[in-house]
Write a protein that holds these residues in place. Structure first.
Motif, PDB file in Angstrom:
ATOM      1  N   LEU A 317       0.833  -1.198   0.000  1.00 32.99           N
ATOM      2  CA  LEU A 317       0.000   0.000   0.000  1.00 32.99           C
ATOM      3  C   LEU A 317       0.869   1.249   0.000  1.00 32.99           C
ATOM      4  CD1 LEU A 317      -3.105  -0.376   2.284  1.00 32.99           C
ATOM      5  CD2 LEU A 317      -2.967   0.010  -0.166  1.00 32.99           C
ATOM      6  N   ALA A 318       1.938   1.191   0.805  1.00 36.64           N
ATOM      7  CA  ALA A 318       2.846   2.345   0.852  1.00 36.64           C
ATOM      8  C   ALA A 318       3.430   2.590  -0.525  1.00 36.64           C
ATOM      9  CB  ALA A 318       3.945   2.096   1.868  1.00 36.64           C
ATOM     10  N   VAL A 319       3.803   1.467  -1.183  1.00 40.99           N
ATOM     11  CA  VAL A 319       4.358   1.607  -2.538  1.00 40.99           C
ATOM     12  C   VAL A 319       3.310   2.209  -3.465  1.00 40.99           C
ATOM     13  CG1 VAL A 319       5.098   0.294  -4.551  1.00 40.99           C
ATOM     14  CG2 VAL A 319       6.109  -0.173  -2.330  1.00 40.99           C
ATOM     15  N   LEU A 320       2.067   1.708  -3.319  1.00 41.98           N
ATOM     16  CA  LEU A 320       1.008   2.202  -4.209  1.00 41.98           C
ATOM     17  C   LEU A 320       0.786   3.705  -4.017  1.00 41.98           C
ATOM     18  CD1 LEU A 320      -1.159   1.405  -6.282  1.00 41.98           C
ATOM     19  CD2 LEU A 320      -2.752   1.151  -4.384  1.00 41.98           C
ATOM     20  N   PHE A 321       0.580   4.074  -2.735  1.00 44.31           N
ATOM     21  CA  PHE A 321       0.289   5.490  -2.493  1.00 44.31           C
ATOM     22  C   PHE A 321       1.520   6.368  -2.735  1.00 44.31           C
ATOM     23  CE2 PHE A 321      -3.204   3.625   0.072  1.00 44.31           C
ATOM     24  CZ  PHE A 321      -4.228   4.141  -0.690  1.00 44.31           C
ATOM     25  N   GLY A 322       2.685   5.836  -2.306  1.00 48.59           N
ATOM     26  CA  GLY A 322       3.928   6.593  -2.542  1.00 48.59           C
ATOM     27  C   GLY A 322       4.150   6.795  -4.024  1.00 48.59           C
ATOM     28  N   GLY A 323       3.952   5.701  -4.781  1.00 49.92           N
ATOM     29  CA  GLY A 323       4.148   5.780  -6.236  1.00 49.92           C
ATOM     30  C   GLY A 323       3.173   6.765  -6.854  1.00 49.92           C
ATOM     31  N   ALA A 324       1.894   6.699  -6.371  1.00 54.68           N
ATOM     32  CA  ALA A 324       0.892   7.621  -6.930  1.00 54.68           C
ATOM     33  C   ALA A 324       1.274   9.065  -6.620  1.00 54.68           C
ATOM     34  CB  ALA A 324      -0.478   7.294  -6.347  1.00 54.68           C
ATOM     35  N   ALA A 325       1.692   9.273  -5.368  1.00 54.70           N
ATOM     36  CA  ALA A 325       2.076  10.635  -4.982  1.00 54.70           C
ATOM     37  C   ALA A 325       3.265  11.098  -5.813  1.00 54.70           C
ATOM     38  CB  ALA A 325       2.408  10.677  -3.495  1.00 54.70           C
ATOM     39  N   LEU A 326       4.226  10.181  -5.976  1.00 57.31           N
ATOM     40  CA  LEU A 326       5.423  10.525  -6.761  1.00 57.31           C
ATOM     41  C   LEU A 326       5.038  10.859  -8.196  1.00 57.31           C
ATOM     42  CD1 LEU A 326       8.373  10.564  -5.849  1.00 57.31           C
ATOM     43  CD2 LEU A 326       8.684   8.418  -7.085  1.00 57.31           C
ATOM     44  N   ALA A 327       4.111  10.028  -8.725  1.00 60.14           N
ATOM     45  CA  ALA A 327       3.672  10.264 -10.109  1.00 60.14           C
ATOM     46  C   ALA A 327       3.018  11.630 -10.227  1.00 60.14           C
ATOM     47  CB  ALA A 327       2.686   9.174 -10.524  1.00 60.14           C
ATOM     48  N   LEU A 328       2.210  11.973  -9.209  1.00 59.93           N
ATOM     49  CA  LEU A 328       1.534  13.273  -9.263  1.00 59.93           C
ATOM     50  C   LEU A 328       2.551  14.408  -9.190  1.00 59.93           C
ATOM     51  CD1 LEU A 328      -1.632  12.644  -7.071  1.00 59.93           C
ATOM     52  CD2 LEU A 328      -1.512  12.999  -9.529  1.00 59.93           C
ATOM     53  N   VAL A 329       3.522  14.247  -8.259  1.00 66.07           N
ATOM     54  CA  VAL A 329       4.551  15.291  -8.133  1.00 66.07           C
ATOM     55  C   VAL A 329       5.326  15.425  -9.434  1.00 66.07           C
ATOM     56  CG1 VAL A 329       6.700  15.884  -6.980  1.00 66.07           C
ATOM     57  CG2 VAL A 329       4.757  15.132  -5.646  1.00 66.07           C
ATOM     58  N   LEU A 330       5.673  14.253  -9.974  1.00 69.49           N
ATOM     59  CA  LEU A 330       6.446  14.232 -11.221  1.00 69.49           C
ATOM     60  C   LEU A 330       5.644  14.881 -12.351  1.00 69.49           C
ATOM     61  CD1 LEU A 330       9.216  12.983 -11.293  1.00 69.49           C
ATOM     62  CD2 LEU A 330       8.278  11.096 -12.609  1.00 69.49           C
ATOM     63  N   ALA A 331       4.337  14.537 -12.368  1.00 68.88           N
ATOM     64  CA  ALA A 331       3.474  15.115 -13.409  1.00 68.88           C
ATOM     65  C   ALA A 331       3.414  16.623 -13.254  1.00 68.88           C
ATOM     66  CB  ALA A 331       2.075  14.519 -13.312  1.00 68.88           C
ATOM     67  N   GLY A 332       3.313  17.056 -11.987  1.00 71.19           N
ATOM     68  CA  GLY A 332       3.304  18.502 -11.739  1.00 71.19           C
ATOM     69  C   GLY A 332       4.560  19.156 -12.254  1.00 71.19           C
TER      70      GLY A 332
END
Ligand code: ADP
Length: 779
Positions: A317-332
């Motif tokens: 779950l941490a990987v999932l949420f961390g990855g999603a957050a990272l993806a969002l930051v990266l997208a930003g």
């Protein structure tokens, strides 16, 4: 070519930012999708690995539980088998033997075991006999209580309580329990230990239902060890299955494993023998069969994978949420980077537009300035702080007659041919208006002659110089000049006219006056006659008119002199000059008509005495003239020094000057009291102003407090020890100046006029021959 490439490059670059408007969000969306997908994949992978791990842990735990249960049941079975075998060897089996044989069980920590009992069979008819037999063998007070009408009864003879308290229940009939009697019969029949179906132990049947639990018995038949073995009875171990399972699993499950024990009953049913529950929501289940005496039971274990150590963690779950957050930051970040370019481009466009606008505006301004410069009739020259020309308008070039500028100020005089108004003296570099302006000094109306190979005839120009305004952004100087040759010629014409008037008209006037006076004298000798008196009166009127005309001519002459005659400055004793003026003005008056005069101490000044006399004469004359009818004039002349200047005040108590007229009284021909019958030309104060200003002074007028008028003017104070000029010399000077003014007037091109013209005097400001070094246009 390079420019072409650059242009192409820039147009290609121009296309990108427009795409960037949509590209930014698209790229960001791709990053989000890719990031989320990747996070999801890693999450799934981790979950799968976790599931595998959970299965492995579950398998281990299940195996451990199964081993524990199997080991325990096997241990119980083998224990009672061993006891039964021991008893089988005892010929005379009594209570003490039973007690000794089962004593180890008490310390064997048999989980769930309730009692161990020795049971013997007996038919109904043999009950009393059996009872007597076993009473004799140690079972004190044994009362066999048959349960019913069964063909065979199974009475408990000796009992040892394990993990339980209560009455010993010897003598009860196990035939009352179908499950127990079935196991007893099977054990005897097969000569092996058996296990019963589950039931509620006879001793527990008196307990409340909630405390009753499934139980079973291990049964071991007791046979003698003879060649022909004889059956004696059974060793029966009563088990409370719930206690058993809980006790066994409590250790191995470590609170993580649920357990369900299923028995295989003889009727084919599979009742739940015992159930052991721990907290959690089980999602992993294992089922295994294991031997229990003569049967096979089933152990079903289950566990909540979240509670199994190492089987589950929050990492996926941490990987999932961390990855999603990272993806969002990266997208930003990608969005910012991608759109940053278009934003920067927009800003560049904006700045460029502003720049273009500013450029267009400055081009327009430059165009306007150029147009103004081109249309200006005056010459304009602008130099930087080193004297290099920044600008020269067409009029300047036309006036100077020189196309090319020279940037070295030292060469200007020679290059442009600049001379003083005398036409001969080269104009000194330091006095050039541009040079003075470079030193921060403004100058106005500096006159000079421009004469060079392109302008051999020479022109007279008037130059104004100013330091360049600081808003120009650089230091420098600007000169504006215009041709005053024609103006001077016109003025000279006027001066010539004045000279002609003075010279040619004054002589006939003198003749007329002489003849009139002679005629008047002749008539004085004639007899008194009204006709003679009339002629005499007419002659006197002619004399007065001639005097007025002579006065007018003198005034005009003074007007010309004030402007054109060269200044001949001397140290002038003002007091003597004022006294002389007042004497001239008042000597002819009758004593009762004489004005009140006060002359204070007056300083010595540096001035042209003849011209200064004009000033004083005009001011004193006006003070005596503009008095109220019937009153006596009053005039006060005082002086004071102010630095290097003298300030002279001529005050009267006359009619005063209206405020509206004060600004104009120094203008030529302006008269404030013309209609009041005061005679005059309106030139007197204009002459005063000219003279004072030519001396570098200033003149003004104000009301005299208490009535009348106060005129003041300033002059430079006398500097040194020069002898003041005498009154006679001053008069002589004045006469010479007036003469010079009459004669020394002619425009520059007067020489070209026909030779016979009477006023063809020499040039007032002659244009000299070109200097010998100037040999050509470029020189
Ligand atoms: P004018 O020949 O008329 O005296 P001026 O130039 O001397 O010419 O003087 C201009 C005008 O100023 C006069 O017409 C007069 O109205 C006014 N004025 C000059 N001096 C005086 C004075 N002392 N008192 C009153 N008015 C004066």
């Amino acid at each position: 070519m390079l420019a072409l490439v650059r242009r192409r490059g820039s147009s290609a670059a121009a296309a990108d930012p427009r795409r960037g408007t949509f590209g930014g969000p698209l790229l960001a969306a791709i990053v989000v999708v890719a990031g989320l997908t990747l996070s999801g994949l890693v999450h799934a992978e981790l979950r799968a690995a976790q599931r595998d791990n959970a299965d492995r842990v579950m398998d281990q735990r299940n195996a451990m539980a199964l081993a524990a249960v199997t080991t325990e049941t096997e241990r119980y079975r083998s224990l009672i088998e061993a006891i039964a075998a021991g008893i089988g060897t005892d010929d005379r089996f009594v209570w003490e033997d039973f007690d000794a044989a089962t004593a180890p069980l008490a310390s064997a920590r048999l989980i769930g075991a309730a009692t161990v009992t020795y049971i013997v069979p007996s038919t109904t008819d043999k009950i009393p006999q059996t009872q007597a037999y076993w009473r004799a063998r140690g079972s004190d007070g044994l009362v066999l209580r048959p349960a019913g009408n069964y063909p065979e009864h199974y009475f408990a003879i000796f009992t040892r309580q394990l993990n339980t308290v209560g009455p010993l229940l010897n003598g009860i009939d196990a035939a009352a329990s179908r499950e127990a009697s079935s196991a007893l019969v099977d054990a005897r029949r097969m000569s092996v230990p058996t296990v019963s179906d589950t039931y509620v132990l006879l001793r527990d049947r008196n307990l409340p239902r909630t405390r009753q639990q499934h139980s079973f018995v291990f049964v071991a038949p007791v046979w003698t060890r003879e060649a022909y073995p004889e059956f004696r009875g059974w060793i029966v171990l009563g088990m409370r299955s719930q206690d058993f399972l809980s006790g066994v699993l409590a250790t191995v499950s470590q609170g993580q494993l649920d357990g369900v024990l299923l028995a295989d009953n003889q009727d084919g049913s599979r009742p739940v023998v015992a159930r052991y529950d721990v907290a959690g929501d089980p999602d992993l289940t294992r089922s295994a069969r294991f031997p229990v005496a003569d049967r096979e039971w089933t152990l079903v274990t289950s566990a909540d994978s979240r509670r199994l150590p190492g089987a589950r963690s929050s990492l996926p779950l941490a990987v999932l949420f961390g990855g999603a957050a990272l993806a969002l930051v990266l997208a930003g970040l990608v969005y910012l980077l991608a759109t940053g370019r278009s934003r920067a481009w927009a800003r560049v466009q904006e700045a460029t537009a502003e720049l273009r606008q500013a450029e267009a505006e400055s081009r327009r301004q430059a165009g306007l300035l150029g147009a103004i410069m081109t249309s200006l009739g005056d010459g304009v020259g602008v130099v930087d702080e080193n004297g290099s020309f920044l600008l020269h308008n067409p009029a300047a070039k036309a006036l100077l007659g020189v196309d090319a500028d020279v940037d070295d100020p030292a060469a200007w005089q020679h290059h442009y041919g600049l001379f003083r108004p005398d036409g001969r003296t080269p104009f000194p570099l330091d006095e050039l208006p541009l040079i003075r302006a470079l030193h921060g000094e403004s100058s106005d109306g500096v006159e000079m002659i421009v004469r060079n190979p392109h302008r051999p005839e020479g022109i007279l120009i008037s130059v104004d110089g100013r330091p360049l305004d600081s808003s120009a952004g650089q230091r420098g100087a600007v000169a504006v000049f215009h041709d005053i040759t024609e103006l001077r010629r016109y003025e000279n014409d006027l001066a010539v006219f004045a000279g002609v008037v003075a010279h040619d008209l004054k002589a006939p006037l003198t003749v007329i006056r002489g003849h009139c006076e002679t005629a008047i004298e002749d008539l004085a000798a004639a007899p008194a006659d009204p006709a003679v008196a009339g002629v005499r009166e007419s002659l006197e009127r002619i004399v007065r008119a001639v005097d007025r005309m002579a006065g007018l001519i003198d005034t005009l002459l003074a007007y010309a002199t004030a402007r054109d005659a060269p200044l001949r400055t001397r140290t002038v004793h003002l007091g003597a000059l004022v006294a002389e003026v007042i004497q001239d003005r008042t000597a002819h008056l009758r004593p009762q008509d004489r004005p009140g005069v006060y002359v204070g101490p007056l300083p010595e000044v540096r001035a042209d005495p003849a011209m200064l006399r004009h000033v004083l004469d005009n001011l004193v004359g006006n003070a005596l003239k503009y008095v109220r009818p019937g009153s006596t004039a009053r005039v006060d002349v005082t002086g004071e020094t102010d630095g290097d200047r003298a300030r002279i005040v001529v005050a009267d108590r006359g009619i005063g000057i209206p405020d509206a007229d004060k600004p104009d009284v120094f203008e030529s021909f302006h008269r404030a009291h013309a209609s009041a019958g005061y005679s005059g030309t309106g030139l007197g104060l204009a002459i005063c102003k000219r003279i004072v200003e030519r001396h570098g002074g200033e003149i003004g007028v104000a009301d005299n407090p208490g009535g009348g008028t106060r005129f003041h003017f300033t002059l430079p104070l006398a500097a040194g020890s020069e002898e003041p000029i005498s009154a006679e010399d001053a008069a002589l000077e004045r006469a010479l100046a007036e003469r010079a003014a009459m004669e020394n007037v002619a425009p520059p091109d007067l020489a070209e006029r026909p030779a016979g013209e009477p006023s063809a005097a020499r040039l007032r400001a002659p244009v000299p021959d070109p200097p010998p070094t100037s040999t050509g246009p470029s020189g």
